[in-house]
Write an enzyme that holds these catalytic residues in place. Structure first.
Site, short mmCIF file in Angstrom:
data_model
loop_
_atom_site.label_atom_id
_atom_site.label_comp_id
_atom_site.label_asym_id
_atom_site.label_seq_id
_atom_site.Cartn_x
_atom_site.Cartn_y
_atom_site.Cartn_z
CB ALA A 1 -0.94 0.00 1.20
CE LYS B 1 2.40 -1.70 5.81
NZ LYS B 1 2.05 -2.26 4.48
CB SER C 1 -0.38 -3.44 12.57
OG SER C 1 -0.41 -2.28 11.77
#
Lengths: 442, 202
Positions: free
Chosen positions: B17, B19, B87
């Site tokens: 994505a 991060k 996470s």
């Protein structure tokens, strides 16, 4: 570009038709004076930033004179350093074009740029309003004034009158100095004294108060003389744009949107605390900033925000439905001209920072965001009498044929860049010039 | 204030994505603002601090808890800690949030299809072929944050725009200071007064 802050197109047409502004009238013979759509909201910081970036607030990030801090709900004031899109003078500079910018609202503190810039409203310090700094002593020597003293002008006709003419005189003097002594490809100057006059005396003028009418005519006669001088002083072949950032009209009532939100159960404050966004109850779902901006009180974004993201859409839907019924209790008419959702109003990387919805202003009803107002409706505040309009700004481009269709503030930067023969992709607006302009421009 | 107070900036989202990219870029910007910065990247952490942990629910929770503990300790000593870790479980993220004084969650949102198309580590292809079990988004769940402080949409925004949004959020929260902050308190009062005289702030 010469800006006449707040001067309505309809009023300008009427005045020139009545023979009171001969220099402007003569200029307007060589082109078209047309209405121009302001920004949403139609306040000068947002409006002029839309002008000089060619983006709407979703692109440039200036949604109003003030914003709300997320960590305390306190207000803060954006300035030029928070403008997220390049200014037209920066885009022009990439092609080597030099600019002089004087008194353009929303340009404080003065940035380092290719040319000269003297900041406009809101500029608390002349010292930080000037680029290059070497110009400052000359401005100080002429007694250059950034703005009228609104405190003393409000409520004192004599002080307003004196201040208007004095400030305009120094504005004219600065324009003359820079026009004649600086090399420039783009020259932008804005007269903001017009807006100040309108804020204080538009209602009185419209009602025929003799002193107000007389001051309007004398002051605009002086503006007209300035325009006449400017048109003659410009080098041959200079493209001339005259415009405003919004219009003006009579105000009948203040509409306090946070008071309305309280009545409708969207907003409350801590028990016993003075009403203010700093004491907003976390169970509040919506708060408002002026003029006419509505924000869902999201959880996570602010410590006192309580609306989970999954519920935001439902809150907005209910708010929009309720706003459709925000009416003047005396006349039953709506006090706004419609609701605009964020995604429809704002486009660009800063759009998510904008209000979830806005209401368009309706002539007569000034939208106010003060949290402490005890009631929704009130007469205009003491000393004030006039309000901005969003669809009656004016635009004139000397010698040009303009394209049809609604024209907006975001269209001026592309227009200027086209006239400077500078490429600038990625702007939200598009040039106001009709396709055949090269055949008619001098 | 800049550089004095620590905090944890937690980037969560699917693999691919963005991060790590965002954490590095934001970290650079914060360092330029005078913060002491540490980036805890999920891949690096798994090779070091969390060697031996797998991808079961329990191991993932332990991974997040360990990262969170280290981040919290660093933050308590004034470090701006940027964590870039998938996470995937909300409960584990919330436990870290509760253990840290200043916690800002950045949801790095991109559609699964976009992440799979990017596939920077070639893992999506393997996961979809069944060669990598317990792969978030494919064979394991990702629980989207319900109230992140910031959401960036890396499929539609540029990296610069996403970085700026994160920085803006930190600045507006008072966690970091915009180096170009302009108004002194007296000037701010002056601005407020001038706006008030014209009927704004009403």
């Amino acid at each position: 570009m010469l800006g006449l802050d707040g001067t309505p197109c309809s009023w300008l047409r009427a005045e020139t038709a009545a023979g009171r502004l001969p220099n402007l009238a003569a200029l307007f013979q060589d082109g078209s004076l047309v209405p121009l759509r302001s920004s949403l909201p139609a306040v000068s910081s947002t409006a002029w930033t839309t002008f000089f970036t060619g983006q709407d607030p979703g692109g440039h990030g200036i949604f109003g004179f003030m914003e709300c801090r997320p960590d305390s709900h306190d207000l803060w004031f954006p300035n030029y350093r928070h403008v997220a899109a390049p200014a037209v003078w920066d885009l022009a500079a990439r092609a080597g074009r030099r600019s002089v910018v004087l008194n353009l609202p929303g340009t404080y503190p003065a940035p380092a740029m290719h040319g000269v810039l003297v900041s406009g409203f809101v500029a608390p310090s002349l010292e930080r309003s000037v680029h290059p700094p070497a110009l400052l002593p000359r401005l100080q020597a002429m007694g250059y004034r950034i703005d009228v003293d609104a405190f003393t002008a409000r409520g004192s006709f004599e002080r307003l009158e004196a201040d208007l003419f004095q400030t305009l005189a120094t504005r004219w003097q600065a324009v003359r100095l820079l026009l004649e002594q600086e090399h420039w490809d783009l020259f932008v100057a804005v007269v903001t004294e017009t807006d100040r006059l309108y804020h204080f005396l538009w209602n009185a003028m419209a009602e025929g108060d003799p002193r107000a009418v007389d001051l309007f005519r004398r002051f605009h006669a002086e503006v007209d003389r300035f325009v006449g001088w400017l048109a003659e002083a410009l080098p041959d072949g200079t493209h001339l744009i005259i415009m405003s950032d919004h219009g003006f009209t009579t105000e009948h009532r203040d509409v306090h949107t946070n008071a309305w939100l309280r009545e409708r159960g969207y907003l409350s404050f801590d028990h016993g605390a003075s009403p203010g966004l700093g004491s907003i109850d976390p169970r509040s779902t919506v708060f408002s900033l002026d003029p006419g901006r509505f924000y869902v009180n999201r959880a996570g974004r602010r410590p006192r925000g309580g609306v989970p993201e999954r519920e935001v859409a439902a809150v907005v839907e209910r708010l929009v439905a309720d706003l459709a019924d925000l009416r003047d209790p005396d006349t039953g008419e709506l006090v706004h001209a419609g609701v605009v959702l964020r995604d429809d109003a704002y486009h660009g990387p800063r759009a998510a920072l904008g209000p979830d919805c806005c209401v368009r202003p309706k002539p007569g009803y000034e939208l106010k965001g003060g949290a402490a107002a005890p009631s929704v409706f009130a007469p205009p505040a003491a000393g004030l009498g006039g309000m901005h309009t969003s669809d009656d700004a004016h635009l004139f481009v000397r010698g040009a044929v303009l394209r049809s269709g609604p024209l907006g503030l975001e269209d001026l930067a592309p227009t200027i860049l086209e006239l400077l023969e500078v490429e600038a992709p990625g702007l939200r607006g598009r040039s106001v010039l009709a396709a055949s302009r090269t055949a008619v421009l001098r | 204030m800049t550089g004095d107070a620590g905090f944890v900036l937690w980037f969560t989202g699917l693999s691919g994505a963005g991060k790590s990219t965002l954490a590095r870029r934001v970290g650079q910007e914060l360092a330029e603002r005078g913060h002491r910065v540490e980036v805890l990247d999920g891949d690096e952490v798994r090779r070091n601090l969390c060697q031996g942990l797998g991808f079961s629910r329990a191991d993932r929770d332990t991974n997040v808890a360990r990262i969170g503990w280290v981040a919290g300790r660093l933050a308590s000593h004034g470090v701006a800690v940027l964590v870039a870790a998938i996470s995937p479980y909300a409960e584990a993220r919330e436990k870290v949030r509760a253990s840290v004084d200043e916690f800002v969650e950045v949801f790095v949102d991109a559609p699964l299809a976009t992440c799979a198309e990017r596939d920077p580590k070639g893992l999506y292809a393997k996961a979809m072929a069944g060669d990598v079990p317990n792969f978030t988004g494919v064979s394991d769940p990702y629980e989207r944050p319900t109230a992140p402080e910031v959401t960036v949409h890396t499929d539609t925004e540029t990296v610069d725009a996403s970085v700026q949004r994160v920085l803006d959020a930190l600045t507006l929260r008072g966690i970091t200071t915009d180096p170009d902050e302009v108004y002194s308190s007296s000037e701010e009062q002056e601005v407020a007064a001038r706006l008030g005289a014209l009927g704004y702030l009403g």
